[in-house]
Design a protein around this motif. Structure first.
Motif, PDB file in Angstrom:
ATOM      1  N   UNK A  77       0.709  -1.175   0.006  1.00  0.00           N
ATOM      2  CA  UNK A  77      -0.073   0.109  -0.131  1.00  0.00           C
ATOM      3  C   UNK A  77       0.789   1.276   0.016  1.00  0.00           C
ATOM      4  N   UNK A  78       2.005   1.237   0.857  1.00  0.00           N
ATOM      5  CA  UNK A  78       2.676   2.589   0.782  1.00  0.00           C
ATOM      6  C   UNK A  78       3.498   2.758  -0.283  1.00  0.00           C
ATOM      7  N   UNK A  79       3.863   1.556  -0.943  1.00  0.00           N
ATOM      8  CA  UNK A  79       4.612   1.728  -2.047  1.00  0.00           C
ATOM      9  C   UNK A  79       4.066   2.299  -3.311  1.00  0.00           C
ATOM     10  N   UNK A  80       2.657   1.981  -3.230  1.00  0.00           N
ATOM     11  CA  UNK A  80       1.673   2.401  -4.493  1.00  0.00           C
ATOM     12  C   UNK A  80       1.114   3.739  -4.005  1.00  0.00           C
ATOM     13  N   UNK A  81       0.824   4.232  -3.016  1.00  0.00           N
ATOM     14  CA  UNK A  81       0.434   5.309  -2.593  1.00  0.00           C
ATOM     15  C   UNK A  81       1.219   6.444  -2.370  1.00  0.00           C
ATOM     16  N   UNK A  82       2.412   6.345  -1.735  1.00  0.00           N
ATOM     17  CA  UNK A  82       3.349   7.330  -1.661  1.00  0.00           C
ATOM     18  C   UNK A  82       4.056   7.762  -2.919  1.00  0.00           C
ATOM     19  N   UNK A  83       3.866   6.856  -3.970  1.00  0.00           N
ATOM     20  CA  UNK A  83       4.652   7.337  -5.347  1.00  0.00           C
ATOM     21  C   UNK A  83       3.614   8.246  -6.072  1.00  0.00           C
ATOM     22  N   UNK A  84       2.231   8.140  -5.476  1.00  0.00           N
ATOM     23  CA  UNK A  84       1.102   8.909  -6.260  1.00  0.00           C
ATOM     24  C   UNK A  84       1.160  10.480  -5.481  1.00  0.00           C
ATOM     25  N   UNK A  85       1.298  10.474  -4.197  1.00  0.00           N
ATOM     26  CA  UNK A  85       1.321  11.601  -3.378  1.00  0.00           C
ATOM     27  C   UNK A  85       1.979  11.573  -2.152  1.00  0.00           C
ATOM     28  N   UNK A 117      -1.236  14.997  15.071  1.00  0.00           N
ATOM     29  CA  UNK A 117      -2.204  14.921  15.963  1.00  0.00           C
ATOM     30  C   UNK A 117      -3.653  14.784  14.775  1.00  0.00           C
ATOM     31  N   UNK A 118      -4.427  13.707  15.391  1.00  0.00           N
ATOM     32  CA  UNK A 118      -5.554  13.360  14.534  1.00  0.00           C
ATOM     33  C   UNK A 118      -6.648  13.244  15.492  1.00  0.00           C
ATOM     34  N   UNK A 119      -7.638  14.240  15.452  1.00  0.00           N
ATOM     35  CA  UNK A 119      -8.731  14.127  16.371  1.00  0.00           C
ATOM     36  C   UNK A 119      -8.208  14.137  17.755  1.00  0.00           C
ATOM     37  N   UNK A 120      -7.398  14.807  18.320  1.00  0.00           N
ATOM     38  CA  UNK A 120      -6.741  14.837  19.645  1.00  0.00           C
ATOM     39  C   UNK A 120      -5.775  13.618  20.122  1.00  0.00           C
ATOM     40  N   UNK A 121      -5.673  12.882  19.035  1.00  0.00           N
ATOM     41  CA  UNK A 121      -4.804  11.647  19.366  1.00  0.00           C
ATOM     42  C   UNK A 121      -3.419  11.677  18.879  1.00  0.00           C
ATOM     43  N   UNK A 122      -2.619  11.838  19.583  1.00  0.00           N
ATOM     44  CA  UNK A 122      -1.119  12.017  19.009  1.00  0.00           C
ATOM     45  C   UNK A 122      -0.635  10.727  18.524  1.00  0.00           C
ATOM     46  N   UNK A 123      -0.284  10.868  17.280  1.00  0.00           N
ATOM     47  CA  UNK A 123       0.482   9.567  16.621  1.00  0.00           C
ATOM     48  C   UNK A 123       1.843   9.779  16.127  1.00  0.00           C
ATOM     49  N   UNK A 124       2.810   8.878  16.067  1.00  0.00           N
ATOM     50  CA  UNK A 124       4.008   9.020  15.480  1.00  0.00           C
ATOM     51  C   UNK A 124       3.829   8.909  13.955  1.00  0.00           C
ATOM     52  N   UNK A 125       4.373   9.933  13.271  1.00  0.00           N
ATOM     53  CA  UNK A 125       4.425  10.151  11.681  1.00  0.00           C
ATOM     54  C   UNK A 125       5.624   9.492  11.236  1.00  0.00           C
ATOM     55  N   UNK A 126       5.559   8.879   9.991  1.00  0.00           N
ATOM     56  CA  UNK A 126       6.415   8.495   9.322  1.00  0.00           C
ATOM     57  C   UNK A 126       6.756   9.027   7.651  1.00  0.00           C
ATOM     58  N   UNK A 127       7.628   8.903   7.223  1.00  0.00           N
ATOM     59  CA  UNK A 127       7.925   9.276   5.778  1.00  0.00           C
ATOM     60  C   UNK A 127       8.384   7.883   4.990  1.00  0.00           C
ATOM     61  N   UNK A 128       7.913   7.573   3.992  1.00  0.00           N
ATOM     62  CA  UNK A 128       8.382   6.471   3.067  1.00  0.00           C
ATOM     63  C   UNK A 128       9.544   6.835   2.699  1.00  0.00           C
ATOM     64  N   UNK A 129      10.668   5.807   2.654  1.00  0.00           N
ATOM     65  CA  UNK A 129      11.776   5.958   2.193  1.00  0.00           C
ATOM     66  C   UNK A 129      12.050   5.344   0.706  1.00  0.00           C
ATOM     67  N   UNK A 130      12.115   6.280  -0.304  1.00  0.00           N
ATOM     68  CA  UNK A 130      12.077   5.790  -1.601  1.00  0.00           C
ATOM     69  C   UNK A 130      13.502   5.043  -1.949  1.00  0.00           C
ATOM     70  N   UNK A 131      12.984   4.027  -2.323  1.00  0.00           N
ATOM     71  CA  UNK A 131      14.314   2.933  -2.865  1.00  0.00           C
ATOM     72  C   UNK A 131      14.943   3.633  -4.161  1.00  0.00           C
ATOM     73  N   UNK A 132      16.051   3.292  -4.344  1.00  0.00           N
ATOM     74  CA  UNK A 132      16.904   3.795  -5.332  1.00  0.00           C
ATOM     75  C   UNK A 132      17.360   2.757  -6.395  1.00  0.00           C
TER      76      UNK A 132
END
Length: 92
Positions: free
Chosen positions: A15-23, A77-92
């Motif tokens: 899912x991450x590979x597909x969706x992070x390539x789009x946006x 922060x999503x609706x008062x819930x703190x979540x750890x956010x990540x970025x997808x590391x693009x493979x070369x």
């Protein structure tokens, strides 16, 4: 739409590979569920699926350790819930 019980590390990685390539978006358990079409804006949905959210948190933490994701410095922060956010590391 994927069944919540079917979510595993392989499906999340695909899912991450597909969706992070789009946006570009901040990867959190909530953002994954939202982009998969689940009603995360409904408080009831989030309460009823705490085990799935915990499962996603563990998968994201594992992907971070494996170098697939990189953790952001600030929590999201999503609706008062703190979540750890990540970025997808693009493979070369």
């Amino acid at each position: 739409m994927v069944n919540l019980e079917e979510l595993d590390q392989v499906k999340i990685t695909e899912f991450l590979k597909l969706h992070t390539s789009k946006n570009k978006f901040v990867i959190t358990p909530s953002s994954i569920l939202k982009n998969m079409g689940f009603p995360v804006s409904e408080h009831k949905f989030m309460l009823e699926n705490k085990s799935t959210i915990l499962k996603l948190k563990k998968i994201l933490a594992k992907l971070n350790k494996e170098g697939v994701l990189s953790q952001r410095k600030l929590k999201q922060d999503f609706k008062g819930i703190k979540e750890i956010g990540y970025d997808y590391v693009i493979e070369n």
